[in-house]
Write a protein that holds these residues in place. Structure first.
Motif, PDB file in Angstrom:
ATOM      1  N   GLU A 122       0.833  -1.198   0.000  1.00  0.00           N
ATOM      2  CA  GLU A 122       0.000   0.000   0.000  1.00  0.00           C
ATOM      3  C   GLU A 122       0.871   1.253   0.000  1.00  0.00           C
ATOM      4  OE1 GLU A 122      -2.718   0.327   3.272  1.00  0.00           O
ATOM      5  OE2 GLU A 122      -3.498   2.246   2.561  1.00  0.00           O
ATOM      6  N   ALA A 123       1.906   1.240   0.851  1.00  0.00           N
ATOM      7  CA  ALA A 123       2.796   2.399   0.936  1.00  0.00           C
ATOM      8  C   ALA A 123       3.476   2.638  -0.414  1.00  0.00           C
ATOM      9  CB  ALA A 123       3.832   2.178   2.031  1.00  0.00           C
ATOM     10  N   ALA A 124       3.930   1.560  -1.040  1.00  0.00           N
ATOM     11  CA  ALA A 124       4.610   1.682  -2.329  1.00  0.00           C
ATOM     12  C   ALA A 124       3.657   2.238  -3.383  1.00  0.00           C
ATOM     13  CB  ALA A 124       5.146   0.317  -2.766  1.00  0.00           C
ATOM     14  N   PHE A 125       2.425   1.782  -3.342  1.00  0.00           N
ATOM     15  CA  PHE A 125       1.415   2.236  -4.302  1.00  0.00           C
ATOM     16  C   PHE A 125       1.166   3.736  -4.134  1.00  0.00           C
ATOM     17  CE2 PHE A 125      -3.231   2.243  -5.673  1.00  0.00           C
ATOM     18  CZ  PHE A 125      -2.944   2.132  -7.033  1.00  0.00           C
ATOM     19  N   ARG A 126       1.021   4.158  -2.872  1.00  0.00           N
ATOM     20  CA  ARG A 126       0.770   5.577  -2.599  1.00  0.00           C
ATOM     21  C   ARG A 126       1.943   6.445  -3.042  1.00  0.00           C
ATOM     22  NH1 ARG A 126      -3.613   6.754   0.571  1.00  0.00           N
ATOM     23  NH2 ARG A 126      -4.639   4.978   1.516  1.00  0.00           N
TER      24      ARG A 126
END
Ligand SMILES: [Zn+2]
Ligand SMILES: [Zn+2]
Length: 138
Positions: free
Chosen positions: A14-18
């Motif tokens: 999720e962090a990478a996507f954001r």
């Protein structure tokens, strides 16, 4: 139980996507994380609504399909590929845009003018050649 491991993995994803969205100037429209393999609604930097899957984005796939189609380099490459697959050659020395006729020579030796947008739609490279059966099915 591998539940905590999976949760940590998901948080990282999720962090990478954001971070990726932020770098691309896109905005996430989902109120929560849906999972790595699920499409998330996103407004891209150009204002298109799209729904990329985080796992695909991680693999380097573009966020927005509309932008990908509008990318002239990608469109030119796709047109050349389509011609090559049909045994045809692009005679036009420069890319004129998807909606402009381009001079090509087909596998049958016809010189003809074709719009990349029309070839993409029909899968039919040369109108003076018989329409390929495969294209008629798609
Ligand atoms: Zn876009
Ligand atoms: Zn032909």
């Amino acid at each position: 139980m591998d539940q905590p491991v999976r949760a940590a993995h998901s948080l990282r994803a999720e962090a990478a996507f954001r971070v990726h969205l932020e770098a691309a100037g896109a905005r996430l429209l989902e109120s929560r994380w849906l999972g790595n393999g699920v499409g998330h609604r996103v407004r891209c930097a150009a204002g298109h609504l799209c729904a990329p899957r985080p796992s695909n984005v991680q693999q380097g796939q573009g966020l927005c399909r509309t932008c990908a189609r509008k990318d002239p380099l990608a469109a030119a490459a796709a047109f050349r590929e389509r011609l090559a697959a049909a045994g045809a050659r692009l005679l036009e020395p420069v890319w004129l845009g998807v909606h402009a006729p381009h001079r090509i020579r087909c596998a049958g030796g016809h010189e003809t003018l074709r719009r990349p947008s029309a070839v993409r739609r029909s899968g039919w490279v040369c109108r003076r050649c018989p329409r390929p059966a495969a294209a008629a099915l798609t």
